[in-house]
Scaffold this motif. Structure first.
Motif, PDB file in Angstrom:
ATOM      1  N   THR A 189      -5.278  13.434  -5.362  1.00 43.60           N
ATOM      2  CA  THR A 189      -3.858  12.368  -6.474  1.00 43.60           C
ATOM      3  C   THR A 189      -3.782  10.905  -5.857  1.00 43.60           C
ATOM      4  N   PHE A 190      -3.425  10.185  -6.328  1.00 46.91           N
ATOM      5  CA  PHE A 190      -3.352   8.564  -5.153  1.00 46.91           C
ATOM      6  C   PHE A 190      -2.125   8.580  -6.233  1.00 46.91           C
ATOM      7  N   LEU A 191      -1.029   8.174  -4.884  1.00 47.32           N
ATOM      8  CA  LEU A 191       0.288   7.603  -4.773  1.00 47.32           C
ATOM      9  C   LEU A 191       0.308   6.549  -4.227  1.00 47.32           C
ATOM     10  N   LYS A 192       0.284   5.285  -5.769  1.00 51.69           N
ATOM     11  CA  LYS A 192       0.476   3.540  -4.612  1.00 51.69           C
ATOM     12  C   LYS A 192       1.926   3.645  -4.464  1.00 51.69           C
ATOM     13  N   VAL A 193       2.122   3.206  -3.112  1.00 55.93           N
ATOM     14  CA  VAL A 193       3.301   2.645  -2.631  1.00 55.93           C
ATOM     15  C   VAL A 193       4.017   1.455  -2.723  1.00 55.93           C
ATOM     16  N   TYR A 194       4.622   1.061  -3.786  1.00 51.78           N
ATOM     17  CA  TYR A 194       5.153  -0.579  -3.697  1.00 51.78           C
ATOM     18  C   TYR A 194       6.102  -1.109  -2.557  1.00 51.78           C
ATOM     19  N   ARG A 195       5.606  -1.981  -1.814  1.00 51.06           N
ATOM     20  CA  ARG A 195       6.216  -2.500  -0.908  1.00 51.06           C
ATOM     21  C   ARG A 195       7.409  -3.385  -1.279  1.00 51.06           C
ATOM     22  N   ALA A 196       7.080  -4.413  -2.307  1.00 51.29           N
ATOM     23  CA  ALA A 196       8.415  -5.158  -2.480  1.00 51.29           C
ATOM     24  C   ALA A 196       8.840  -4.577  -3.559  1.00 51.29           C
ATOM     25  N   LEU A 197       9.993  -4.092  -3.199  1.00 58.37           N
ATOM     26  CA  LEU A 197      10.883  -3.573  -4.948  1.00 58.37           C
ATOM     27  C   LEU A 197      11.931  -4.255  -4.790  1.00 58.37           C
ATOM     28  N   GLU A 198      11.623  -4.520  -6.075  1.00 56.55           N
ATOM     29  CA  GLU A 198      11.815  -5.668  -7.320  1.00 56.55           C
ATOM     30  C   GLU A 198      12.742  -4.875  -8.552  1.00 56.55           C
ATOM     31  N   SER A 199      14.163  -4.585  -8.558  1.00 58.73           N
ATOM     32  CA  SER A 199      15.145  -4.775  -9.421  1.00 58.73           C
ATOM     33  C   SER A 199      14.588  -4.812 -10.732  1.00 58.73           C
ATOM     34  N   GLY A 200      14.580  -3.536 -12.444  1.00 54.42           N
ATOM     35  CA  GLY A 200      13.840  -3.374 -12.891  1.00 54.42           C
ATOM     36  C   GLY A 200      12.704  -2.706 -13.160  1.00 54.42           C
ATOM     37  N   GLU A 201      12.666  -3.080 -14.717  1.00 52.13           N
ATOM     38  CA  GLU A 201      10.791  -1.878 -15.045  1.00 52.13           C
ATOM     39  C   GLU A 201      10.161  -2.774 -14.130  1.00 52.13           C
ATOM     40  N   ASN A 202       9.160  -1.678 -14.023  1.00 59.76           N
ATOM     41  CA  ASN A 202       8.218  -2.473 -13.391  1.00 59.76           C
ATOM     42  C   ASN A 202       6.723  -1.606 -14.504  1.00 59.76           C
ATOM     43  N   PRO A 203       6.159  -3.184 -14.978  1.00 64.50           N
ATOM     44  CA  PRO A 203       4.973  -2.671 -15.651  1.00 64.50           C
ATOM     45  C   PRO A 203       4.251  -2.406 -15.286  1.00 64.50           C
ATOM     46  N   GLU A 204       3.813  -1.308 -14.852  1.00 60.10           N
ATOM     47  CA  GLU A 204       2.506  -0.675 -13.762  1.00 60.10           C
ATOM     48  C   GLU A 204       2.855   0.537 -14.564  1.00 60.10           C
ATOM     49  N   VAL A 205       4.186   0.701 -14.211  1.00 57.19           N
ATOM     50  CA  VAL A 205       4.145   2.587 -13.893  1.00 57.19           C
ATOM     51  C   VAL A 205       5.016   2.279 -15.354  1.00 57.19           C
ATOM     52  N   GLU A 206       5.574   0.942 -15.704  1.00 58.53           N
ATOM     53  CA  GLU A 206       5.867   1.490 -18.073  1.00 58.53           C
ATOM     54  C   GLU A 206       4.818   0.891 -18.490  1.00 58.53           C
ATOM     55  N   ILE A 207       3.500   0.295 -18.242  1.00 62.93           N
ATOM     56  CA  ILE A 207       1.941   0.541 -18.800  1.00 62.93           C
ATOM     57  C   ILE A 207       1.562   2.291 -18.865  1.00 62.93           C
ATOM     58  N   LEU A 208       1.331   2.623 -17.385  1.00 64.29           N
ATOM     59  CA  LEU A 208       0.479   3.911 -17.923  1.00 64.29           C
ATOM     60  C   LEU A 208       1.315   5.513 -18.206  1.00 64.29           C
TER      61      LEU A 208
END
Length: 554
Positions: A189-208
């Motif tokens: 498994t591959f855990l991608k950690v987002y370093r910039a925290l931006e309020s709102g729906e993340n497009p990558e999480v949403e699309i996958l």
């Protein structure tokens, strides 16, 4: 405050009191951010850094030296921008510190003096405790609270089965120049950690997440869940994305540059040193190299065609994504004349901004890039005139959710196939803009620009190392790019025919693709200006090539 080392006691580390917090904020954290690839705000003037939340990661032994902190920091810039970053920190002393310094030198945040021992404060994603906490929080769907906010686990239904048996301390922090960080757990498994925290729906999480429920099989990693960070006010940001690991032989960039390197070295041996350009016999050899069945060149173009198939597969899945989604964010919409005007208007603004940056920093440009930069500045008004005359597609086409930052580095090559990854969109753009629907040709333009990048870098490397300083003729490089571009576009157009994703008329298709290519290359100039000035010549050369090919169908 000037310190050669961070002076801290075990108690201060365990409680994160002001004696630890202040020097981290005022001295040590910002320099570490600035030298990290994932820090997006290097070009800004920064007034201060503030730790706004801290989440403890306690050691099972109870010893303070083995614990870590998951920090959330706000970077306050003089222009009013205040981005927020995720920054886990660990403390290591003695032999453990020496091991981390040897194994992962970029992860050292500060040297430490702690109760008579020498050590380091280090990147917390190297800590086994942090690695375990992130994975277990996600899988269990639990909440880990900090001083102000909280981390929340959001597992997909199959995640627990997929990762059953993963033991503590088995993750590997992947290295390399990435815009985020990544942990690999037992090659599964591959855990991608987002370093910039931006309020709102993340497009990558949403699309996958959406593609995981879509009926059509799509060449993307399997979605297993995510971690979110909840701010004190209730807003949420994506913190990490868990996916099934895809065994691979590298990314598309590595594959394409290696194949182009082989192609040019093959032909360079057959070009006469006296030849001023590519003569007909050399063109014939190049043509045979890619046309003869069973040759390496023919196999390469077949792989380019396969990548175009996979690109079309993605767009078909995104087109139909609303069938498996309860929200309207994936529902296709008409690409109207207003949308076209917005694209043109935003490009006008982008060109002015980027051209201004090039002017301001022209004196710092590498000597070889200076003529290209001056040419770009001289043609700025010409580009604006081209945009004013841009053709609006006559027939209705659809706009859909897009990959958003599609290039060879976002594609994994398995040896036989391609898997598409990294759906965040262009990191310099606001989150809301990255979630906007648009014409599919924006993704296509991104991949075509990436092919141009690859051939530019490869030819530059070969010419700088060739015996006698022999340079590859520009016409040969352009021949390679045109062949690659033609194969990719032909396959893609055949695969999406009848879906109204691109204009059917040649002139409309040509005009919209050029507009998307222009948008991409101008964005690249701005990106390289801020992040990799030594590469600025590539998009500057790219925009000159694009403008000089106005009468040629891309």
């Amino acid at each position: 405050m000037e310190q050669k080392a961070l002076v801290v006691s075990l108690n201060q580390w365990a409680t994160f009191d002001d004696a630890l917090k202040r020097p981290l904020e005022e001295v040590f954290l910002l320099p570490y951010l600035r030298r990290s690839r994932w820090f997006r705000d290097k070009s800004r003037c920064i007034r201060e850094l503030v730790v706004i939340d801290r989440i403890p990661c306690r050691a099972s032994s109870g010893e303070g030296r083995d614990s870590a902190w998951l920090l959330v920091v706000r970077v306050i810039c003089t222009d009013g921008h205040e981005p927020v970053y995720f920054l886990p920190l660990g403390l290591a002393l003695g032999e453990e510190a020496a091991r981390i310094k040897k194994d992962y030198p970029p992860g050292v945040v500060a040297s430490v003096e702690c109760e008579g021992e020498q050590g380091i404060c280090f990147e917390g994603l190297c800590s086994r405790g942090v690695q375990h906490l992130l994975l277990q929080t996600l899988l269990s769907g639990t909440v880990v609270r900090g001083a102000a906010g909280a981390i929340e686990g959001l597992p997909a239904g199959m995640a627990r089965r997929e990762i059953a048996g993963l033991s503590r301390g088995t993750a590997q922090l992947l290295r390399g120049e990435q815009s985020n960080s990544a942990l690999l757990y037992q090659d599964r498994t591959f855990l991608k950690v987002y370093r910039a925290l931006e309020s709102g729906e993340n497009p990558e999480v949403e699309i996958l997440r959406c593609l995981a429920t879509a009926d059509e099989s799509c060449p993307v990693p399997r979605y297993l869940g995510s971690l979110g960070y909840r701010f004190p006010g209730g807003e949420k940001a994506a913190l990490a994305l868990l996916m099934a690991h895809v065994p691979n032989k590298g990314d598309g960039w590595e594959y394409v540059t290696e194949e182009s390197r082989h192609f040019f070295n093959h032909l360079l041996q057959r070009i006469s040193p006296e030849a001023p350009g590519v003569d007909d016999p050399v063109r014939a050899r190049a043509g045979n190299y890619v046309a003869t069945p069973g040759t390496r060149g023919r196999d390469f173009l077949e792989k380019v065609s396969l990548l175009a198939h996979r690109t079309a597969s993605l767009h078909r899945a995104l087109l139909r994504g609303s069938e498996g989604s309860s929200v309207d964010s994936f529902r296709p919409e008409p690409f109207t004349s207003d949308d076209h005007q917005w694209l043109v208007s935003s490009l006008h603004v982008l060109i002015r901004h980027v051209a201004s940056g090039v002017r301001q920093r022209l004196a710092d440009f590498p000597e070889a890039a200076m003529p290209l930069a001056e040419d770009f500045i001289a043609r700025e008004e010409y580009i604006h005139c081209l945009l004013a005359d841009a053709i609006v597609p006559g027939a209705e086409i659809r706009k859909i959710r897009l990959h958003g930052d599609y290039h060879l580095g976002q594609v994994l090559f398995t040896g036989d196939d391609f898997i598409l990854t990294d759906f965040e969109g262009e990191p310099a753009r606001p989150l809301g803009e990255r979630r906007k629907k648009g014409p599919a040709l924006r993704d296509v333009a991104g991949m075509l620009r990436s092919f141009h990048y690859a051939v530019s870098v490869t030819c530059h490397e070969i010419s700088s190392t060739a015996p006698g300083g022999r340079a590859l003729p520009p016409s040969l490089r352009e021949w390679w790019y045109r062949q690659t571009r033609e194969v990719f576009l032909k396959t893609y157009q055949e695969d999406i025919r009848g879906l109204w994703l691109v204009p059917g008329e040649r002139a409309d298709f040509q005009a919209l693709l050029r507009l998307c290519l222009l948008e991409k290359v101008v964005y690249e100039i701005g990106y390289e200006l801020d992040n990799r000035p030594e590469w600025i010549w590539i998009p500057l050369e790219g925009i000159r090539f694009l403008l000089d090919q106005q009468d040629e169908l891309p």
